[in-house]
Design a protein around this motif. Sequence first.
Motif, short mmCIF file in Angstrom:
data_model
loop_
_atom_site.label_atom_id
_atom_site.label_comp_id
_atom_site.label_asym_id
_atom_site.label_seq_id
_atom_site.Cartn_x
_atom_site.Cartn_y
_atom_site.Cartn_z
N ARG A 111 44.06 42.86 45.07
CA ARG A 111 44.73 44.13 45.33
C ARG A 111 45.08 44.31 46.80
O ARG A 111 45.40 45.40 47.24
CB ARG A 111 43.87 45.29 44.82
N LEU A 196 38.59 52.56 45.89
CA LEU A 196 39.95 52.01 45.98
C LEU A 196 40.98 53.13 46.15
O LEU A 196 41.95 52.97 46.89
CB LEU A 196 40.26 51.18 44.74
N VAL A 201 44.78 52.43 47.10
CA VAL A 201 45.03 51.37 46.11
C VAL A 201 44.93 51.99 44.72
O VAL A 201 43.83 52.33 44.27
CB VAL A 201 44.03 50.22 46.26
N ALA A 203 44.39 52.24 40.91
CA ALA A 203 43.70 51.39 39.95
C ALA A 203 43.05 52.27 38.91
O ALA A 203 42.68 53.41 39.18
CB ALA A 203 42.65 50.53 40.66
N THR A 207 41.08 48.49 33.88
CA THR A 207 41.70 47.29 34.46
C THR A 207 40.77 46.63 35.45
O THR A 207 40.57 45.40 35.43
CB THR A 207 43.02 47.66 35.14
N VAL A 208 40.16 47.42 36.34
CA VAL A 208 39.26 46.85 37.34
C VAL A 208 38.01 46.28 36.67
O VAL A 208 37.52 45.22 37.05
CB VAL A 208 38.88 47.90 38.40
N GLN A 211 38.89 42.91 35.29
CA GLN A 211 39.03 41.94 36.37
C GLN A 211 37.67 41.51 36.92
O GLN A 211 37.43 40.32 37.15
CB GLN A 211 39.91 42.51 37.48
#
Length: 222
Positions: A111, A196, A201, A203, A207-208, A211
Amino acid sequence: MLIKPLGRRPYADTVDAMRAFTEARTPDTPDEIWLVEHDPVFTQGLSGKPEHVLDAGGIPVVPTNRGGQVTYHGPGQVVAYPLIDLKRLGIYVKEYVYRLESAVLKVLEARGVTGHRVAGAPGIYVRLDDPFSHAMLTGPMPADDPFRGLGKVAALGIKVSNHRTYHGVSLNVAMDLSPFTRINPCGYAGLATVDLATLGVPADWATVAAQLGDRLASQFTP
């Protein structure tokens, strides 16, 4: 490696489940990674001191058997619990911690955020003035303020029992950061905590979490 997105779960129940899994597993039990979001809670590690909880307010303070001091978990934070057999993997605790931090660094890097390790202070930190700078931290941190100019974005707290791990790492995504001002995070007075969203950023939790789960799996798959 089984990655299990568990969603929103109470902290104490999750710890009980991790302990039960760890105590019941055999040398053939596959490793797992649990991805969780907790209701607001302060957790106090084995080294925790009551004076580091400045004002809990209405947030419960839960003693736990992980290492370290006090931290906060709450909505908008990804908490990953790797349940890993270190003996089977052929690594020791120091290498395990390094790989936990490496997984977080990779998630941030994807990111555009540059994370940093600080010697003697497990977790991942960012430069508050420029979290996207690739410049490395240089020289010793000032003794009177070892985190000057830094904010903590990820915290570690682990437990190893018979070479098997539980507890893990938390990464702040988009959360209410004000509870961190009610404690000395990880025992450090005045340590800034960021997520974040604060870094600009965008997010979302799912999703995070996915990941981070993938990055952790890549670190701990033989």
